[in-house]
Design an enzyme around this catalytic site. Structure first.
Site, short mmCIF file in Angstrom:
data_model
loop_
_atom_site.label_atom_id
_atom_site.label_comp_id
_atom_site.label_asym_id
_atom_site.label_seq_id
_atom_site.Cartn_x
_atom_site.Cartn_y
_atom_site.Cartn_z
N LYS A 55 0.84 -1.21 0.00
CA LYS A 55 0.00 0.00 0.00
C LYS A 55 0.87 1.25 0.00
O LYS A 55 0.60 2.20 -0.75
CB LYS A 55 -0.94 -0.01 1.21
CG LYS A 55 -2.05 -1.04 1.10
CD LYS A 55 -2.87 -1.09 2.38
CE LYS A 55 -3.96 -2.15 2.30
NZ LYS A 55 -4.80 -2.16 3.51
N ALA A 71 -0.88 0.54 6.00
CA ALA A 71 -1.28 -0.30 7.13
C ALA A 71 -2.35 -1.29 6.69
O ALA A 71 -3.11 -1.02 5.75
CB ALA A 71 -1.80 0.55 8.28
N ASP A 72 -2.37 -2.41 7.37
CA ASP A 72 -3.43 -3.40 7.14
C ASP A 72 -3.69 -4.13 8.46
O ASP A 72 -2.75 -4.46 9.17
CB ASP A 72 -3.04 -4.40 6.06
CG ASP A 72 -4.24 -5.22 5.61
OD1 ASP A 72 -5.09 -4.66 4.90
OD2 ASP A 72 -4.34 -6.39 6.01
N THR A 73 -4.97 -4.34 8.75
CA THR A 73 -5.37 -4.98 10.00
C THR A 73 -6.21 -6.21 9.71
O THR A 73 -7.09 -6.17 8.85
CB THR A 73 -6.20 -4.01 10.87
OG1 THR A 73 -5.42 -2.83 11.13
CG2 THR A 73 -6.60 -4.65 12.20
N GLY A 108 -0.27 -4.67 10.48
CA GLY A 108 1.03 -4.44 9.86
C GLY A 108 1.10 -2.99 9.45
O GLY A 108 0.10 -2.40 9.04
#
Length: 193
Positions: A55, A71-73, A108
């Site tokens: 991203k 970011a990724d959740t 992350g």
């Protein structure tokens, strides 16, 4: 903000933007448009770190700036990686699975420094404990529409707060961005004073 040290958030999440603003981090928003699919054999931590990095790099290639935050959740329960539910049935399935059992929220994050052509990537894990949920609680929460853009179909900072008995770890991580770690990383990279 001067373009030279401009910080860009590669996310459309209003929660991530609010968290950064609460720490005094000024960012511009330029959401990424990459698919959030799992790769075979990928651990949840590897998955969110890869997506966060992708991203940040996607956005860095499409707009001006120096530092790009991706970011990724995901929510992980009994080995299942739970992203955003596809519909109400999927949201109900997720919430029933989370009911009364602990799970992990893993976010992350990546900060890409375009000037150095390097990215700092990491992931933070928080353990979350839900109370046992009644069917009518789940239905009422789904009816609010809140679950549909949230990993694991819930938002701890919103209508699902009453479902959480306790957490072990970073609260902001569960909201969608481990703020302490991200701010410290920005400082280390020279993005902040």
């Amino acid at each position: 903000m001067a373009t030279r040290n401009r910080i860009v958030l590669a996310s459309a999440s209003p929660r991530r933007l609010e968290l950064l603003a609460s720490a005094g981090v000024e960012v511009d928003v330029f959401p990424s448009a990459i698919p959030e699919e799992e790769m075979p054999g990928e651990t949840p931590g590897d998955h969110v770190r890869r997506l966060a990095r992708d991203k940040a790099l996607f956005t860095a290639g499409r707009t001006e700036g120096r530092f790009f935050i991706g970011a990724d959740t995901v929510v992980v329960c009994d080995g299942e990686i739970m992203g955003k539910p596809v519909d109400a049935v999927d949201a109900e399935r997720m919430l029933k699975k989370l009911s009364g059992v602990p799970h992990e929220v893993i976010t992350g994050y990546a900060i890409f420094d375009k000037e150095r052509d390097d990215a700092l990537c990491d992931a933070v894990t928080t353990r979350v404990f839900f109370k046992p949920l009644r069917d009518e609680e789940i239905a009422a929460y789904i009816a609010t529409g809140c679950p549909f853009d949230k990993a694991g179909a819930y938002a701890i900072q919103g209508g699902a707060a009453h479902m959480v008995e306790r957490i072990d770890g970073s609260y902001t991580n569960v909201v969608g961005l481990p703020l302490c770690e991200v701010v410290e990383a920005l400082r280390r990279l020279g993005a902040m004073g």
